[in-house]
Design a protein around this motif. Sequence first.
Motif, mmCIF file in Angstrom:
data_model
loop_
_atom_site.group_PDB
_atom_site.id
_atom_site.type_symbol
_atom_site.label_atom_id
_atom_site.label_comp_id
_atom_site.label_asym_id
_atom_site.label_seq_id
_atom_site.Cartn_x
_atom_site.Cartn_y
_atom_site.Cartn_z
ATOM 1 N N ASP A 1 0.844 -1.203 0.000
ATOM 2 C CA ASP A 1 0.000 0.000 0.000
ATOM 3 C C ASP A 1 0.880 1.255 0.000
ATOM 4 O O ASP A 1 0.673 2.192 0.778
ATOM 5 N N TYR A 2 1.834 1.239 -0.888
ATOM 6 C CA TYR A 2 2.813 2.325 -0.995
ATOM 7 C C TYR A 2 2.185 3.476 -1.778
ATOM 8 O O TYR A 2 1.635 3.271 -2.871
ATOM 9 N N LYS A 3 2.264 4.687 -1.256
ATOM 10 C CA LYS A 3 1.531 5.815 -1.829
ATOM 11 C C LYS A 3 2.287 6.578 -2.924
ATOM 12 O O LYS A 3 1.727 7.484 -3.530
ATOM 13 N N GLY A 4 3.541 6.236 -3.150
ATOM 14 C CA GLY A 4 4.297 6.928 -4.194
ATOM 15 C C GLY A 4 4.162 6.250 -5.545
ATOM 16 O O GLY A 4 3.671 5.124 -5.666
ATOM 17 N N ASN A 5 4.598 6.938 -6.593
ATOM 18 C CA ASN A 5 4.593 6.407 -7.960
ATOM 19 C C ASN A 5 5.942 5.773 -8.285
ATOM 20 O O ASN A 5 6.944 6.029 -7.629
ATOM 21 N N TYR A 6 5.944 4.970 -9.351
ATOM 22 C CA TYR A 6 7.192 4.376 -9.846
ATOM 23 C C TYR A 6 7.450 4.832 -11.272
ATOM 24 O O TYR A 6 6.538 4.827 -12.107
ATOM 25 N N ASN A 7 8.697 5.225 -11.564
ATOM 26 C CA ASN A 7 9.094 5.659 -12.906
ATOM 27 C C ASN A 7 10.341 4.892 -13.344
ATOM 28 O O ASN A 7 11.367 4.931 -12.659
ATOM 29 N N TYR A 8 10.235 4.222 -14.471
ATOM 30 C CA TYR A 8 11.343 3.457 -15.033
ATOM 31 C C TYR A 8 12.133 4.362 -15.976
ATOM 32 O O TYR A 8 11.580 4.903 -16.938
ATOM 33 N N CYS A 9 13.421 4.534 -15.705
ATOM 34 C CA CYS A 9 14.293 5.312 -16.597
ATOM 35 C C CYS A 9 15.305 4.387 -17.258
ATOM 36 O O CYS A 9 15.788 3.427 -16.642
ATOM 37 N N TYR A 10 15.623 4.681 -18.498
ATOM 38 C CA TYR A 10 16.692 3.965 -19.195
ATOM 39 C C TYR A 10 17.905 4.867 -19.278
ATOM 40 O O TYR A 10 17.812 5.991 -19.779
ATOM 41 N N CYS A 11 19.060 4.406 -18.765
ATOM 42 C CA CYS A 11 20.272 5.231 -18.862
ATOM 43 C C CYS A 11 20.955 4.937 -20.189
ATOM 44 O O CYS A 11 21.409 3.825 -20.461
ATOM 45 N N THR A 12 21.007 5.947 -21.011
ATOM 46 C CA THR A 12 21.412 5.804 -22.410
ATOM 47 C C THR A 12 22.853 5.359 -22.584
ATOM 48 O O THR A 12 23.202 4.835 -23.635
#
Length: 465
Positions: free
Chosen positions: A72-83
């Motif tokens: 029940d984690y209230k934050g979002n997740y963002n996947y980044c690709y390191c170029t």
Amino acid sequence: MNTKYIDLISQTFDFPQPEFKLEDKTLQFHDIDLMELVEEYGAPLKFTYLPQISNNIQRAKTWFRDAIKKHDYKGNYNYCYCTKSSHFKHVLNEALKNDIHIETSSAFDIDIVENLKKEGKITDETFIISNGFKRDQYVSNIARLINNGQKNCIPIIDNYEEIDLLSEQIDGNFKVGIRIASEEEPKFEFYTSRLGIGYKNIIPFYKNQIKSNPKVELKMLHFFINTGIRDNAYYWNELLKCLKVYTSLKKVCPSLDSLNIGGGFPIKNSLAFDFDYEYMIDEIINQIKQTCEEEEVDVPNIFTEFGSFTVGESGGAIYEVLYQKQQNDREKWNMINSSFITTLPDTWAINKRFIMLAINRWHDSYERVLLGGLTCDSDDYYNSEQHMNAIYLPKYNKEKPLYIGFFNTGAYQETIGGFGGLQHCLIPSPKHILIDKDKDGNITKTLFSEQQKSEDLLKILGYAN
């Protein structure tokens, strides 16, 4: 008596595996007939299996989504690709099909971002996390990107001068992050990373240079472990230290709302590879939530920067064994028709090991060998596997060509090896094939680059126009 190569592999590992199987006595990788590939394009060759890039991105997104729901984690997740893992357009095009974001590390990365933006592959909403030590051109390019509307471009501050340098060139308000200078593992030759700002200095730095600057809003704390995300005491200890900094900083900086847990996941380097990704993600989310609850601050949005994990398992290289040299009573050298130094530089530079398997002749008897490259350099060799400290291949037979494959080589090899440029001893870069699947599952192959010709190298060297 079980003396065939197929017996060795079957007895040593759980084989076949999801990406590897034997069909008509030859190896297949994600249903790609590798001998057919060799017959069509020759060897040496390199290939990129594009669908695996999307597969790994979606795997990670699912693991994080499940952990966030479970806790029940209230934050979002963002996947980044390191170029920096692979800057090629075909890699970025595939990765960006998956609603991801970008991490950059140098000035010219921003030019790639602008090119992708012009083509509609990314938007003003895409997060561009700009890491690295920033001077002149990099600062100018970041400023240009932000001034042109990339509101989610977040330069990660690496030293005390960068705030002023960015403020001079960015027209309006902008967001920043701060990179923590993490402490390295005891085996390193130094104690603290050269990158970022020390744990004890981050809050004073915020109060002295950011809080009083009306143009700057601190949004992110960046935590990077050089050895990657691993289940050991060192990693968990560093993560907890980072979380203490985050919660302390959050209490004096309400705008801080994101934690970038940089440092990538390991990728499969052996048929015996075993890593519990789901457990690691679950425990990271749990640790972050627990710490924030104890300190009574809101949990952060989570960013990750997966480079090797994104692209590494999409790549492969195939060589032919040209000749065998018996150098003494014990050592047999199988000479490949290329060079490890030039085509798989990580094997030479940092002793990295990849999955290595014979492509054909699996039903022949096997022998222990060393693998040598074509250059006249004593370091151009590959002599052991992660799982058995030796290399076993079907016995050399002058009348029966033997092809071998190295797999999960998709990250860093081309850029470290200097793709398209000079190679050690002027060994040419091999052909590179892009492999994809259409919506019906049909495999398509495209020649991305031909093998280098002498004219290409002579031009670089100044012998030809």
